[in-house]
Design a protein around this motif. Structure first.
Motif, PDB file in Angstrom:
ATOM      1  N   ASN A  13       8.885  88.500  -7.609  1.00  0.00           N
ATOM      2  CA  ASN A  13       7.827  88.902  -8.449  1.00  0.00           C
ATOM      3  C   ASN A  13       6.413  88.081  -8.825  1.00  0.00           C
ATOM      4  O   ASN A  13       5.568  88.472  -8.648  1.00  0.00           O
ATOM      5  N   ALA A  14       6.925  86.874  -9.067  1.00  0.00           N
ATOM      6  CA  ALA A  14       5.930  85.811  -9.315  1.00  0.00           C
ATOM      7  C   ALA A  14       5.109  85.482  -8.095  1.00  0.00           C
ATOM      8  O   ALA A  14       3.844  85.473  -8.269  1.00  0.00           O
ATOM      9  N   LEU A  15       5.737  85.322  -7.072  1.00  0.00           N
ATOM     10  CA  LEU A  15       4.898  85.114  -5.719  1.00  0.00           C
ATOM     11  C   LEU A  15       3.968  86.253  -5.450  1.00  0.00           C
ATOM     12  O   LEU A  15       2.829  86.049  -4.987  1.00  0.00           O
ATOM     13  N   THR A  16       4.530  87.459  -5.467  1.00  0.00           N
ATOM     14  CA  THR A  16       3.839  88.715  -5.325  1.00  0.00           C
ATOM     15  C   THR A  16       2.544  88.859  -6.096  1.00  0.00           C
ATOM     16  O   THR A  16       1.490  88.973  -5.590  1.00  0.00           O
ATOM     17  N   ASP A  17       2.770  88.610  -7.458  1.00  0.00           N
ATOM     18  CA  ASP A  17       1.577  88.534  -8.270  1.00  0.00           C
ATOM     19  C   ASP A  17       0.451  87.694  -8.170  1.00  0.00           C
ATOM     20  O   ASP A  17      -0.579  87.865  -8.032  1.00  0.00           O
ATOM     21  N   GLY A  18       1.039  86.316  -7.939  1.00  0.00           N
ATOM     22  CA  GLY A  18       0.091  85.424  -7.629  1.00  0.00           C
ATOM     23  C   GLY A  18      -0.687  85.503  -6.445  1.00  0.00           C
ATOM     24  O   GLY A  18      -2.008  85.417  -6.445  1.00  0.00           O
ATOM     25  N   ALA A  19       0.195  86.081  -5.277  1.00  0.00           N
ATOM     26  CA  ALA A  19      -0.821  86.109  -3.967  1.00  0.00           C
ATOM     27  C   ALA A  19      -1.659  87.155  -3.953  1.00  0.00           C
ATOM     28  O   ALA A  19      -2.683  87.198  -3.258  1.00  0.00           O
ATOM     29  N   ALA A  20      -1.405  88.376  -4.893  1.00  0.00           N
ATOM     30  CA  ALA A  20      -2.164  89.469  -4.807  1.00  0.00           C
ATOM     31  C   ALA A  20      -3.407  89.359  -5.476  1.00  0.00           C
ATOM     32  O   ALA A  20      -4.624  89.627  -5.277  1.00  0.00           O
ATOM     33  N   SER A  21      -3.205  88.263  -6.718  1.00  0.00           N
ATOM     34  CA  SER A  21      -4.450  87.978  -7.512  1.00  0.00           C
ATOM     35  C   SER A  21      -5.436  87.209  -6.821  1.00  0.00           C
ATOM     36  O   SER A  21      -6.718  87.502  -6.678  1.00  0.00           O
ATOM     37  N   VAL A  22      -4.858  86.214  -5.771  1.00  0.00           N
ATOM     38  CA  VAL A  22      -5.720  85.349  -4.987  1.00  0.00           C
ATOM     39  C   VAL A  22      -6.506  86.173  -3.898  1.00  0.00           C
ATOM     40  O   VAL A  22      -7.632  86.081  -3.595  1.00  0.00           O
ATOM     41  N   ALA A  23      -5.640  87.216  -3.185  1.00  0.00           N
ATOM     42  CA  ALA A  23      -6.199  88.116  -2.119  1.00  0.00           C
ATOM     43  C   ALA A  23      -7.280  88.944  -2.779  1.00  0.00           C
ATOM     44  O   ALA A  23      -8.434  89.056  -2.261  1.00  0.00           O
ATOM     45  N   LYS A  24      -7.089  89.410  -4.076  1.00  0.00           N
ATOM     46  CA  LYS A  24      -8.007  90.059  -4.794  1.00  0.00           C
ATOM     47  C   LYS A  24      -9.396  89.329  -4.856  1.00  0.00           C
ATOM     48  O   LYS A  24     -10.476  89.920  -4.786  1.00  0.00           O
ATOM     49  N   ARG A  25      -9.228  88.201  -5.335  1.00  0.00           N
ATOM     50  CA  ARG A  25     -10.452  87.254  -5.393  1.00  0.00           C
ATOM     51  C   ARG A  25     -11.395  86.989  -4.188  1.00  0.00           C
ATOM     52  O   ARG A  25     -12.316  86.816  -4.315  1.00  0.00           O
ATOM     53  N   PHE A  26     -10.629  87.272  -3.084  1.00  0.00           N
ATOM     54  CA  PHE A  26     -11.273  87.232  -1.802  1.00  0.00           C
ATOM     55  C   PHE A  26     -11.701  88.486  -1.192  1.00  0.00           C
ATOM     56  O   PHE A  26     -11.764  88.716  -0.134  1.00  0.00           O
ATOM     57  N   ASN A  27     -11.761  89.447  -2.181  1.00  0.00           N
ATOM     58  CA  ASN A  27     -12.074  90.984  -1.902  1.00  0.00           C
ATOM     59  C   ASN A  27     -11.423  91.536  -0.781  1.00  0.00           C
ATOM     60  O   ASN A  27     -11.794  92.289  -0.107  1.00  0.00           O
TER      61      ASN A  27
END
Length: 316
Positions: free
Chosen positions: A18-32
């Protein structure tokens, strides 16, 4: 202590995923990167991370039956139990693409696994092994599946966009690092605990993999699907199950076999046949009675089929 290791390892895996998914999704969103692509890739990876962790750790520790049993058992649990339970709560509708393309792709994945795992039957070999070359072939299929996924996202035909929670960069990094640590250590505890229980009960690792381990690692998919059904969005369950099943066979087993060839001793053609049959049953239920809908009655039948399979495994 084995039970404590099993439960503690599973909790670490679930929290870590859950933590890995949330963190990775947030980073991906920052890269549009679009929410749809994130949902179809990173979130799908997150729900299959427990299977990936357990199977790779099992392969590295020489517990091939647990690695394969985990994937086969998880896919059967996903198709029969998760779709069945969800449909029993709220009938599941599916779009035309799901019935004509994605469920047949699931059947294909199961047939490919059956072929890869039948060296004795097909080639007259002394034992059935999913070799490193088989693993690479499965990863090639996974690349095709990813290409199809991105094509859906590009054409705007995918499921509705996933809501992504944005967080500061430092927090995203912390979530990713913490999630990876949880997955690695949780996987080791979980496999050690499950192997210890198998030895203590005098049953094979393949049976533990097909039942206890498979059910435990499928908890994220079960939770996601039941919550979706209660929120009157049961269609998500089908997409969740299909994505997870394809991910499990093509990526999880592909990675595991590429790292270390998997000798199939306790996993039989009955188990692989049930895997194929569960996908065919899902397709037929979607095709007939109420077209492109899994009714409550069909859901109950699927759950009963899973219970019958569990009774066969325990009594066998």
């Amino acid at each position: 202590m084995d039970i404590v290791a099993l439960i503690g390892g599973l909790l670490l895996i679930l929290v870590g995923a859950n933590a890995l998914t949330d963190g990775a999704a947030s980073v991906a969103k920052r890269f549009n990167i679009s929410s749809l692509v994130i949902g179809l890739t990173i979130v799908a990876f997150g729900t299959s991370a427990p299977e990936l962790t357990v199977s790779i750790v099992s392969a590295l520790k020489g517990s091939a039956d647990m690695a394969i049993g985990n994937v086969v058992g998880s896919n059967i649990f996903n198709t029969l139990m998760i779709v069945g339970c969800t449909a029993a709560i709220v009938p599941i509708g599916m779009n035309k693409g799901t019935l004509s393309k994605e469920i047949p792709l699931c059947i294909l994945a199961s047939v490919v696994l059956f072929i890869c795992g039948n060296d004795v039957l097909i080639n007259g070999a002394t034992e059935n092994t999913i070799s490193s070359s088989d693993g690479m072939l499965l990863l090639c299929f996974f690349a095709i599946f990813l290409g199809y996924t991105f094509a859906i996202a590009h054409n705007g035909n995918g499921e509705e966009e996933t809501k992504i929670k944005l967080m500061p960069v430092w927090k995203s990094g912390l979530f990713i690092a913490g999630g990876l640590v949880g997955l690695i250590y949780g996987g080791q505890f979980f496999v050690d605990g499950a192997s210890g229980i198998a030895r203590g009960l005098g049953v094979s690792e393949s049976i533990i993999g097909l039942t206890l381990v498979a059910g435990g690692t499928s908890l994220p998919e079960l939770a996601t699907s039941v919550v979706a059904a209660l929120k009157k969005n049961p269609e998500m369950a089908i997409g969740n199950v299909i994505g997870s099943n394809l991910f499990n066979i093509f990526f999880v087993l592909g990675c595991s076999a590429t790292i270390s060839p998997l000798n199939m001793k306790g996993i039989t053609n009955v188990d692989l046949g049930v895997l194929i049959g569960s996908c065919v049953l899902l397709y037929l239920f979607g095709l007939f009675i109420r077209k492109r809908t899994i009714t409550r009655l069909e859901g109950i039948v699927m759950v009963l089929c899973y219970i019958a399979y569990m009774i066969y495994l325990i009594k066998g």
